[in-house]
Design a protein around this motif. Structure first.
Motif, PDB file in Angstrom:
ATOM      1  N   GLN A  75      21.554 -19.930  15.845  1.00  0.00           N
ATOM      2  CA  GLN A  75      20.220 -19.343  15.868  1.00  0.00           C
ATOM      3  C   GLN A  75      19.815 -18.888  14.464  1.00  0.00           C
ATOM      4  O   GLN A  75      18.735 -19.186  13.976  1.00  0.00           O
ATOM      5  N   LEU A  76      20.725 -18.173  13.817  1.00  0.00           N
ATOM      6  CA  LEU A  76      20.446 -17.699  12.459  1.00  0.00           C
ATOM      7  C   LEU A  76      20.243 -18.877  11.506  1.00  0.00           C
ATOM      8  O   LEU A  76      19.344 -18.870  10.663  1.00  0.00           O
ATOM      9  N   GLN A  77      21.081 -19.876  11.676  1.00  0.00           N
ATOM     10  CA  GLN A  77      20.969 -21.018  10.763  1.00  0.00           C
ATOM     11  C   GLN A  77      19.631 -21.734  10.945  1.00  0.00           C
ATOM     12  O   GLN A  77      19.024 -22.187   9.975  1.00  0.00           O
ATOM     13  N   LYS A  78      19.182 -21.806  12.188  1.00  0.00           N
ATOM     14  CA  LYS A  78      17.886 -22.455  12.434  1.00  0.00           C
ATOM     15  C   LYS A  78      16.764 -21.631  11.796  1.00  0.00           C
ATOM     16  O   LYS A  78      15.813 -22.180  11.249  1.00  0.00           O
ATOM     17  N   ILE A  79      16.886 -20.337  11.896  1.00  0.00           N
ATOM     18  CA  ILE A  79      15.861 -19.475  11.290  1.00  0.00           C
ATOM     19  C   ILE A  79      15.892 -19.625   9.769  1.00  0.00           C
ATOM     20  O   ILE A  79      14.850 -19.811   9.123  1.00  0.00           O
ATOM     21  N   ASN A 120      18.511 -12.993   0.979  1.00  0.00           N
ATOM     22  CA  ASN A 120      19.428 -12.274   0.098  1.00  0.00           C
ATOM     23  C   ASN A 120      18.794 -10.921  -0.210  1.00  0.00           C
ATOM     24  O   ASN A 120      17.712 -10.607   0.296  1.00  0.00           O
ATOM     25  N   GLU A 121      19.470 -10.154  -1.025  1.00  0.00           N
ATOM     26  CA  GLU A 121      18.977  -8.798  -1.322  1.00  0.00           C
ATOM     27  C   GLU A 121      17.590  -8.820  -1.967  1.00  0.00           C
ATOM     28  O   GLU A 121      16.803  -7.907  -1.809  1.00  0.00           O
ATOM     29  N   GLU A 122      17.327  -9.912  -2.690  1.00  0.00           N
ATOM     30  CA  GLU A 122      16.047  -9.960  -3.393  1.00  0.00           C
ATOM     31  C   GLU A 122      14.885 -10.125  -2.416  1.00  0.00           C
ATOM     32  O   GLU A 122      13.902  -9.388  -2.459  1.00  0.00           O
ATOM     33  N   PRO A 151      24.829 -21.407   5.016  1.00  0.00           N
ATOM     34  CA  PRO A 151      24.422 -22.405   4.024  1.00  0.00           C
ATOM     35  C   PRO A 151      23.182 -21.914   3.292  1.00  0.00           C
ATOM     36  O   PRO A 151      22.278 -21.351   3.909  1.00  0.00           O
ATOM     37  N   THR A 152      23.164 -22.124   1.998  1.00  0.00           N
ATOM     38  CA  THR A 152      22.021 -21.649   1.224  1.00  0.00           C
ATOM     39  C   THR A 152      20.817 -22.547   1.449  1.00  0.00           C
ATOM     40  O   THR A 152      20.883 -23.753   1.274  1.00  0.00           O
ATOM     41  N   GLN A 153      19.756 -21.948   1.873  1.00  0.00           N
ATOM     42  CA  GLN A 153      18.500 -22.681   2.090  1.00  0.00           C
ATOM     43  C   GLN A 153      17.454 -22.065   1.171  1.00  0.00           C
ATOM     44  O   GLN A 153      17.463 -20.851   0.959  1.00  0.00           O
TER      45      GLN A 153
END
Ligand code: ATP
Length: 553
Positions: A514-518, A526-528, A544-546
């Protein structure tokens, strides 16, 4: 063409009318029920034509399948929003922080946990006069509930839904303080001001007796609790059922543990039923009997057909023999296994009844009363207005997506209902298409308040095991426990996308998926882009970095 046989486009006219009606105030209003309830629900009397129009799900279904347009019925609206709730206030100092979202000044219908629960003063056994002055003198809006005198606190009862994690943790902390000898006296748990609530003036109706029972259940469980248990306990149905539950009536409100196993199908019920953990089963059922004294019998209704079955109830279409009105009867599923932790009347149902009886808005399903009966004379039914469809079913039957104007019309109603809830300090926590009812005029109403709860200011920790996975926001998936109305807004966004595209926006197979799809759509945070992201309990997982966007800015 109407939306899947439901005349959404025409309802936009009706909705406009509603808003005019709303603005212009009461016209042709009658009081549906007497006494206290009458104050709460003023509605326009449905015409015979309207009642006939609702007569027979089968007929309407046939018409719906044939794509017939329904006559546009005069939409009935309450003359005004009468019910305003107050926030939960957690301690006296923080009262100043609390502000009702709308700024409207109203009195809460709920037993309000005016919880200076375990403020520092309570722990040390002292209350500074400065604090008292602040509380007494500050020009707080009337929706901020004044701190009660100690005697009143002691004699008051706990509300049905003030028992989630925040309180439990605080209770534990307090017990630890007692053990450590930090408190000389028995700790004073400030209890809700039931005397100032609508239940404080005596039990005058079966509904109020019911809610009173809720309080009792809640109180019993609170004081008898010996340990805290995880909030997810029940193994639930598959995700496919969970997320497309319209016809199947399968397990909603289910979640699964975030794990690396993206294919894991195990899901758990998002219950906060641990409140009832140590309740004496016999007292629970006995109380259930008592609270129903005076309620109408379900025998006064003729059951026409079963509409659907959910996790917590079986919904029937029925006719009120007295008024000939077509209604929906939701039979509360009792927890019958004495060896289960929760036994008897489910807390979720108590919450649902409590909240729905207090709500009065055209986009929120109207619960008229609670009746009893059935085989053992102990079944409890919610009597609701009947709507012919739910949005899940409507979407499933449509061949093409809704038009933009249809989506706008539906969203306007959904958002209006949600605004009402949030304004009244209620988070729904289970918004999804199958919990949005629709009638043939295209009116939309939010239902299923089993997961709903009143929240307060400042935000306290609640269970994150809420909201059906596909509609659950990333902060909950990441393990956040302090959340607020934004979680409903995420669900609304998912629903809107689904209405436009005719498919779920984020159909995750597991929490991780679910998180990966989002993240695939919105970027890996990230924090930024999301300050505080790294402090979420589940943020340490390697996603995975998107590429992300800066929508926020
Ligand atoms: N007032 C109503 N009129 C017509 N149909 C209704 C009404 N209320 C509920 N339903 C139907 O019954 C279904 C189940 O109702 P509801 O969601 O309230 O039950 P539940 O047991 O709480 O379900 P869940 O499994 O989501 O917890 C709804 O999806 C809807 O199809």
């Amino acid at each position: 063409m109407a939306a899947g046989g439901v005349d959404v486009s025409r309802s936009s006219v009706a909705v406009e009318k509603d808003y005019d009606f709303y603005r212009n105030g009461s016209r042709d209003v009658y009081v549906r029920q007497s006494g206290r309830d009458a104050e709460r629900r003023q509605i326009k009397r449905p015409s015979d034509h309207d009642l006939r129009r609702n007569d027979g799900r089968h007929r309407s279904r046939l018409a719906y399948e044939k794509g017939e347009l329904r006559e546009q019925a005069e939409v009935q609206r309450p003359s005004e929003k009468r019910r305003k709730f107050s926030p939960i206030l957690w301690n006296a100092k923080e009262e100043k922080v609390g502000r009702a979202p709308s700024g409207e000044k109203t009195k809460s219908p709920f037993p309000i946990p005016t919880t200076t629960v375990i403020s520092n003063q309570a722990v040390t056994g002292k209350t500074s006069s400065e604090d008292q002055v602040n509380v007494l003198m500050s020009p707080e809006p009337s929706y901020l509930v004044p701190v009660q005198p100690l005697e009143a606190m002691l004699s008051a009862k706990h509300p049905v839904d003030d028992l989630e994690e925040g309180q439990l943790e605080e209770e534990q902390v307090m017990q630890e303080h007692v053990k450590e000898g930090l408190l000389e006296e028995k700790p004073v748990m400030q209890e809700p001001c039931i005397k100032t609530s609508r239940w404080g003036t005596g039990l005058t109706s079966p509904k109020e007796e019911l809610i009173s029972h809720a309080d009792n259940v809640s109180k019993t469980s609170r004081w008898n609790r010996s340990s805290l248990t995880p909030e997810c306990e029940e193994v639930m149905v598959s995700e496919e059922q969970q997320c497309y539950s319209s016809e199947s009536g399968s397990g909603h409100r289910t979640v699964e543990k975030l794990s690396a196993d993206a294919n894991s199908d195990r899901e758990y019920c998002s219950s906060d039923h641990d409140e009832l953990e140590n309740e004496d089963p016999d007292s629970s059922t006995q109380g259930g009997m008592d609270m129903m004294l005076g309620s109408r019998s379900v025998n006064e209704f003729q059951k026409l057909n079963k509409i659907n079955e959910g996790t917590y109830g079986i919904v029937y279409k029925a006719r009120d023999e007295k008024t000939k009105e077509i209604v929906a009867l939701k039979k509360i599923k009792m927890k019958e296994d004495r060896f289960e932790e929760e036994y008897g009347f489910p807390l979720t149902s108590l919450r649902e009844i409590n909240i729905l009886l207090s709500c009065n808005h055209p986009a929120i399903v109207n619960v008229k009363e609670v009746v009893v009966g059935g085989k053992n004379d102990s079944d409890v039914y919610m009597v609701m207005e009947h709507l012919e469809h739910d949005l899940r079913g409507v979407m499933d039957r449509r061949k093409e997506p809704f038009s933009t104007s249809e989506v706008k019309c539906l969203m306007m109603q959904l958002l209006d209902g949600l605004k009402y809830l949030h304004t009244n300090w209620i988070i729904h926590r289970d918004l999804k298409p199958s919990n949005l009812l629709m009638n043939n005029c295209g009116e939309l109403k939010i239902c299923d308040f089993g997961m709903a709860r009143q929240y307060g200011s400042p935000i306290k920790p609640y269970t994150q095991m809420v909201i059906t996975q596909w509609y659950r926001p990333p902060e909950l998936l990441l393990g956040a426990k302090e959340y607020s109305t934004a979680v409903d807004m995420w669900s609304v966004g998912c629903i809107m996308a689904e209405l436009l595209s005719q498919k779920p926006l984020f159909p995750g197979k597991s929490e991780l998926d679910q998180l990966q799809k989002i993240f695939a759509v919105l970027g890996t945070p990230n924090e930024e882009v999301w300050p505080g992201f790294s402090s979420f309990p589940n943020a340490k997982a390697k996603f995975p970095t998107q590429p992300y966007n800066m929508l926020l800015y």
